[in-house]
Each structure stands twice: as C-alpha cells, then as structure tokens.
Design a protein around this motif. Sequence first.
Motif, short mmCIF file in Angstrom:
data_model
loop_
_atom_site.label_atom_id
_atom_site.label_comp_id
_atom_site.label_asym_id
_atom_site.label_seq_id
_atom_site.Cartn_x
_atom_site.Cartn_y
_atom_site.Cartn_z
N LYS A 130 0.93 -1.25 -0.18
CA LYS A 130 0.04 -0.08 -0.05
C LYS A 130 0.74 1.23 0.02
CE LYS A 130 -4.19 -1.83 2.09
NZ LYS A 130 -5.40 -0.94 1.90
N THR B 288 -1.80 -1.20 -3.86
CA THR B 288 -2.99 -0.29 -3.70
C THR B 288 -2.52 1.12 -3.39
OG1 THR B 288 -4.15 -2.33 -3.08
CG2 THR B 288 -5.11 -0.04 -2.56
N GLU C 203 -9.56 3.94 -3.57
CA GLU C 203 -8.52 3.00 -3.59
C GLU C 203 -8.16 2.61 -5.18
OE1 GLU C 203 -8.42 -0.44 -0.42
OE2 GLU C 203 -7.78 1.01 0.56
N SER D 263 -6.07 0.13 -7.46
CA SER D 263 -5.50 -1.24 -7.69
C SER D 263 -4.37 -1.07 -8.65
CB SER D 263 -6.33 -2.40 -7.48
OG SER D 263 -6.97 -2.48 -6.69
#
Length: 137
Positions: free
Chosen positions: A47, A71, A109, A111
Amino acid sequence: MFDLRGTLRRTTLLGTIALLSLGMVDCGGSTSTPGAGGATATVSGGKVAISANNLKFDVGTIKAKAGEPFTITFTNKEGQPHNVSVYRSQGGAKIVAGEIITGPNKTSEISVPALDAGTYYFQCDVHVNMNGSLVVS
Ligand SMILES: [Cu+2]
C-alpha cells in the motif's frame, strides 16, 4: 431583447473570468515535469497513501517494487474533483484509472497491477498539471 443581451454579456464576462482563473492555475503549475518538487512515498506492505489539497498532490514520486501489485489509497482533502490514474508515460497508455472523487475527506483505492521496472506516470485526469512519477524497480 435588451435583457437577453445583458444576460449574454454577463455570461461572456463570467466565461472570460473563468478562463482567466484557469489560466492563472495553469501558470501556477506551469511546469509539467513529473514529480517536480514533490515528496516521495514508497509502497510498503502493498500500500501507499497519497492525498490532494489546494490542487496539488502531496507526493511527487511513488516508488514501488517490480512485479508486485499494490494499492494506492487516495484521499481528496478538498471540494475539488480529483483522481489518480497511472499511465505508461505522460500521454501514454493508461494502466489504471482511479475514480474521480470530490472531498473534503473522500478516499478511493486504486489497484495497480504488477509492473515491470521502469518509470511510469500518474496524474489527476481533471487537472493534468497535478502529476508525478511512479518509479518501479
Ligand atoms: Cu484534480
């Protein structure tokens, strides 16, 4: 008829002011050099966080590892629509488009798939002079 012309004139004036305002914003970020002046954020645990405020990203460079998807947690802190989209290069093929969100304090978010080593590009599709580099190594 006279009223209509008055309205048209006001509308034109407002349009001119809006264009001038946009011009000023563009001048403020006149260099479109990826990552100019921004902080670096490194993907950790799959992340990385990035935010937008005052028509700027808080991060100019994202660093990620080759071959590992991750992400982007994107927070829009202001009442302007922003997103984060990743491209192969500036003006190149789009890899992933983030949802356009309007804050304050909205999060999305994004991806990002596993990428080969190289330098990629991210931007806000609404304000393309909000941009930076994604460095994959
Ligand atoms: Cu934006």
